[in-house]
Design a protein around this motif. Sequence first.
Motif, PDB file in Angstrom:
ATOM      1  N   THR A 132      -7.490  -1.776  -9.621  1.00 36.18           N
ATOM      2  CA  THR A 132      -6.271  -0.969  -9.543  1.00 36.18           C
ATOM      3  C   THR A 132      -6.084  -0.183 -10.832  1.00 36.18           C
ATOM      4  O   THR A 132      -6.121  -0.747 -11.929  1.00 36.18           O
ATOM      5  CB  THR A 132      -5.049  -1.867  -9.303  1.00 36.18           C
ATOM      6  OG1 THR A 132      -5.232  -2.615  -8.099  1.00 36.18           O
ATOM      7  CG2 THR A 132      -3.791  -1.022  -9.180  1.00 36.18           C
ATOM      8  N   TYR A 151      -0.451   9.198  -1.537  1.00 36.62           N
ATOM      9  CA  TYR A 151      -0.991   7.838  -1.480  1.00 36.62           C
ATOM     10  C   TYR A 151       0.018   6.801  -1.954  1.00 36.62           C
ATOM     11  O   TYR A 151       0.006   5.653  -1.494  1.00 36.62           O
ATOM     12  CB  TYR A 151      -2.261   7.733  -2.329  1.00 36.62           C
ATOM     13  CG  TYR A 151      -3.464   8.374  -1.687  1.00 36.62           C
ATOM     14  CD1 TYR A 151      -4.049   7.828  -0.545  1.00 36.62           C
ATOM     15  CD2 TYR A 151      -4.033   9.533  -2.210  1.00 36.62           C
ATOM     16  CE1 TYR A 151      -5.147   8.413   0.058  1.00 36.62           C
ATOM     17  CE2 TYR A 151      -5.128  10.127  -1.625  1.00 36.62           C
ATOM     18  CZ  TYR A 151      -5.687   9.557  -0.485  1.00 36.62           C
ATOM     19  OH  TYR A 151      -6.779  10.150   0.113  1.00 36.62           O
ATOM     20  N   THR A 176       0.320   6.395   8.958  1.00 38.41           N
ATOM     21  CA  THR A 176      -0.059   4.986   9.130  1.00 38.41           C
ATOM     22  C   THR A 176       0.129   4.503  10.568  1.00 38.41           C
ATOM     23  O   THR A 176      -0.167   3.362  10.885  1.00 38.41           O
ATOM     24  CB  THR A 176       0.782   4.091   8.192  1.00 38.41           C
ATOM     25  OG1 THR A 176       2.165   4.191   8.554  1.00 38.41           O
ATOM     26  CG2 THR A 176       0.613   4.512   6.747  1.00 38.41           C
ATOM     27  N   THR A 199      -6.341  -0.268   4.821  1.00 34.02           N
ATOM     28  CA  THR A 199      -6.083  -0.103   3.397  1.00 34.02           C
ATOM     29  C   THR A 199      -7.404   0.196   2.693  1.00 34.02           C
ATOM     30  O   THR A 199      -8.490  -0.048   3.238  1.00 34.02           O
ATOM     31  CB  THR A 199      -5.492  -1.384   2.795  1.00 34.02           C
ATOM     32  OG1 THR A 199      -6.493  -2.417   2.839  1.00 34.02           O
ATOM     33  CG2 THR A 199      -4.250  -1.837   3.552  1.00 34.02           C
ATOM     34  N   ARG A 253      -8.773  -1.507   0.341  1.00 28.96           N
ATOM     35  CA  ARG A 253      -9.532  -2.765   0.236  1.00 28.96           C
ATOM     36  C   ARG A 253     -10.246  -3.086   1.548  1.00 28.96           C
ATOM     37  O   ARG A 253     -11.374  -3.591   1.531  1.00 28.96           O
ATOM     38  CB  ARG A 253      -8.597  -3.917  -0.150  1.00 28.96           C
ATOM     39  CG  ARG A 253      -8.122  -3.892  -1.596  1.00 28.96           C
ATOM     40  CD  ARG A 253      -7.256  -5.102  -1.895  1.00 28.96           C
ATOM     41  NE  ARG A 253      -6.628  -5.019  -3.198  1.00 28.96           N
ATOM     42  CZ  ARG A 253      -7.177  -5.453  -4.327  1.00 28.96           C
ATOM     43  NH1 ARG A 253      -8.374  -6.027  -4.294  1.00 28.96           N
ATOM     44  NH2 ARG A 253      -6.520  -5.345  -5.470  1.00 28.96           N
ATOM     45  N   GLU A 254      -9.606  -2.817   2.662  1.00 28.46           N
ATOM     46  CA  GLU A 254     -10.253  -3.071   3.948  1.00 28.46           C
ATOM     47  C   GLU A 254     -11.431  -2.128   4.166  1.00 28.46           C
ATOM     48  O   GLU A 254     -12.471  -2.527   4.717  1.00 28.46           O
ATOM     49  CB  GLU A 254      -9.233  -2.936   5.071  1.00 28.46           C
ATOM     50  CG  GLU A 254      -8.215  -4.065   5.090  1.00 28.46           C
ATOM     51  CD  GLU A 254      -7.060  -3.822   6.045  1.00 28.46           C
ATOM     52  OE1 GLU A 254      -6.474  -4.809   6.538  1.00 28.46           O
ATOM     53  OE2 GLU A 254      -6.715  -2.634   6.280  1.00 28.46           O
ATOM     54  N   TYR A 271      -3.421   2.641  -5.404  1.00 24.34           N
ATOM     55  CA  TYR A 271      -2.604   2.019  -4.363  1.00 24.34           C
ATOM     56  C   TYR A 271      -3.494   1.416  -3.276  1.00 24.34           C
ATOM     57  O   TYR A 271      -4.652   1.812  -3.109  1.00 24.34           O
ATOM     58  CB  TYR A 271      -1.642   3.048  -3.747  1.00 24.34           C
ATOM     59  CG  TYR A 271      -0.755   3.686  -4.788  1.00 24.34           C
ATOM     60  CD1 TYR A 271       0.291   2.965  -5.358  1.00 24.34           C
ATOM     61  CD2 TYR A 271      -0.982   4.995  -5.231  1.00 24.34           C
ATOM     62  CE1 TYR A 271       1.093   3.529  -6.342  1.00 24.34           C
ATOM     63  CE2 TYR A 271      -0.192   5.562  -6.207  1.00 24.34           C
ATOM     64  CZ  TYR A 271       0.845   4.822  -6.771  1.00 24.34           C
ATOM     65  OH  TYR A 271       1.639   5.376  -7.743  1.00 24.34           O
ATOM     66  N   ASP A 272      -2.934   0.468  -2.543  1.00 24.19           N
ATOM     67  CA  ASP A 272      -3.691  -0.203  -1.482  1.00 24.19           C
ATOM     68  C   ASP A 272      -2.853  -0.243  -0.207  1.00 24.19           C
ATOM     69  O   ASP A 272      -2.578  -1.303   0.349  1.00 24.19           O
ATOM     70  CB  ASP A 272      -4.084  -1.620  -1.923  1.00 24.19           C
ATOM     71  CG  ASP A 272      -5.087  -2.257  -0.976  1.00 24.19           C
ATOM     72  OD1 ASP A 272      -5.976  -1.539  -0.478  1.00 24.19           O
ATOM     73  OD2 ASP A 272      -4.981  -3.481  -0.723  1.00 24.19           O
ATOM     74  N   LEU A 273      -2.441   0.933   0.236  1.00 23.05           N
ATOM     75  CA  LEU A 273      -1.598   1.059   1.413  1.00 23.05           C
ATOM     76  C   LEU A 273      -2.427   1.563   2.601  1.00 23.05           C
ATOM     77  O   LEU A 273      -3.419   2.260   2.422  1.00 23.05           O
ATOM     78  CB  LEU A 273      -0.444   2.021   1.124  1.00 23.05           C
ATOM     79  CG  LEU A 273       0.481   1.582  -0.019  1.00 23.05           C
ATOM     80  CD1 LEU A 273       1.473   2.675  -0.355  1.00 23.05           C
ATOM     81  CD2 LEU A 273       1.190   0.290   0.336  1.00 23.05           C
ATOM     82  N   PRO A 274      -2.019   1.230   3.809  1.00 23.62           N
ATOM     83  CA  PRO A 274      -2.831   1.598   4.978  1.00 23.62           C
ATOM     84  C   PRO A 274      -2.792   3.085   5.288  1.00 23.62           C
ATOM     85  O   PRO A 274      -1.816   3.785   4.982  1.00 23.62           O
ATOM     86  CB  PRO A 274      -2.195   0.783   6.108  1.00 23.62           C
ATOM     87  CG  PRO A 274      -0.789   0.551   5.677  1.00 23.62           C
ATOM     88  CD  PRO A 274      -0.845   0.415   4.186  1.00 23.62           C
ATOM     89  N   SER A 275      -3.868   3.549   5.922  1.00 18.98           N
ATOM     90  CA  SER A 275      -3.972   4.936   6.355  1.00 18.98           C
ATOM     91  C   SER A 275      -4.750   4.961   7.669  1.00 18.98           C
ATOM     92  O   SER A 275      -5.781   4.305   7.803  1.00 18.98           O
ATOM     93  CB  SER A 275      -4.711   5.771   5.303  1.00 18.98           C
ATOM     94  OG  SER A 275      -4.938   7.095   5.771  1.00 18.98           O
TER      95      SER A 275
END
Length: 269
Positions: free
Chosen positions: A205, A232, A240, A185, A187-188, A146-150
Amino acid sequence: MTTLVTGATGNTGRHVVRELLERGEKVRALTRNPAAALRILPSGVELAEGTHTAPDALAAALDGIDRLHVTVTAGLAEVGPELVRRAVDAGVRRITVVWGGAVGAAEEAIAASGVEWTRLEPQEFMSNTATWADSIRAEGVVREPYDLPSALVHEADIGAVAAVALLEDGHSGQVYNLTGPEALTPRERVAHLSRAIGREIGFVTITHEQAVDRLMATGVSRADADYVIGWYAAPPAVSTTIDDTVERVTGRPARTFAHWVTENAHRFQ
């Protein structure tokens, strides 16, 4: 007054030890391996051999202790209440606890102990990023489902908040949600790492099940792996959302992920 820090060589415990020593406090560090702890912890700390998951063997470690810092780890759920009882009987009058991701038996026992307590509820640790080190060094790739913010928090900020709560009045009964100053995320985070080590890092992914299987391969149970990867997949809003607790409690801004990367870039090269 002396503080006993459990899990003293762990991700957060070592920062609690350092913060307290820098404030001139007496610190006793509980560790399974005192010889290894000597290489990790600052000079001036007193070492006690043992683990908080075996409270019946902690009489010597608890002797003369006024304050206690506990990090909830696997195995503490069953013995947490006994650890708290022994600590209070030994004369501990103030406890800080880093939760295990939910309020379980240990956290409940501390809240019901009758002494001053503060619970720290950090969201994702920045140090979780270190699990990417092997694949980055070997292949230049990060694999996540997954590519969700944290809103990751620096472990040193957890240590700083714990030290304030242990030493200063006004924090008893408080539950502190702890985040960093930004939600990123994966990726960031990878982009930060790429800049720090001077080479491109790919992001691939993988499936939810692949992520669960990968975690289980490290010895994590199926139930715990499902919980972690499920988190996640659908992170709670609190994880978040930026919270200014670190700055309010310590008087200094929370450390950024870029700060963490600068400190740890060598681990990915």
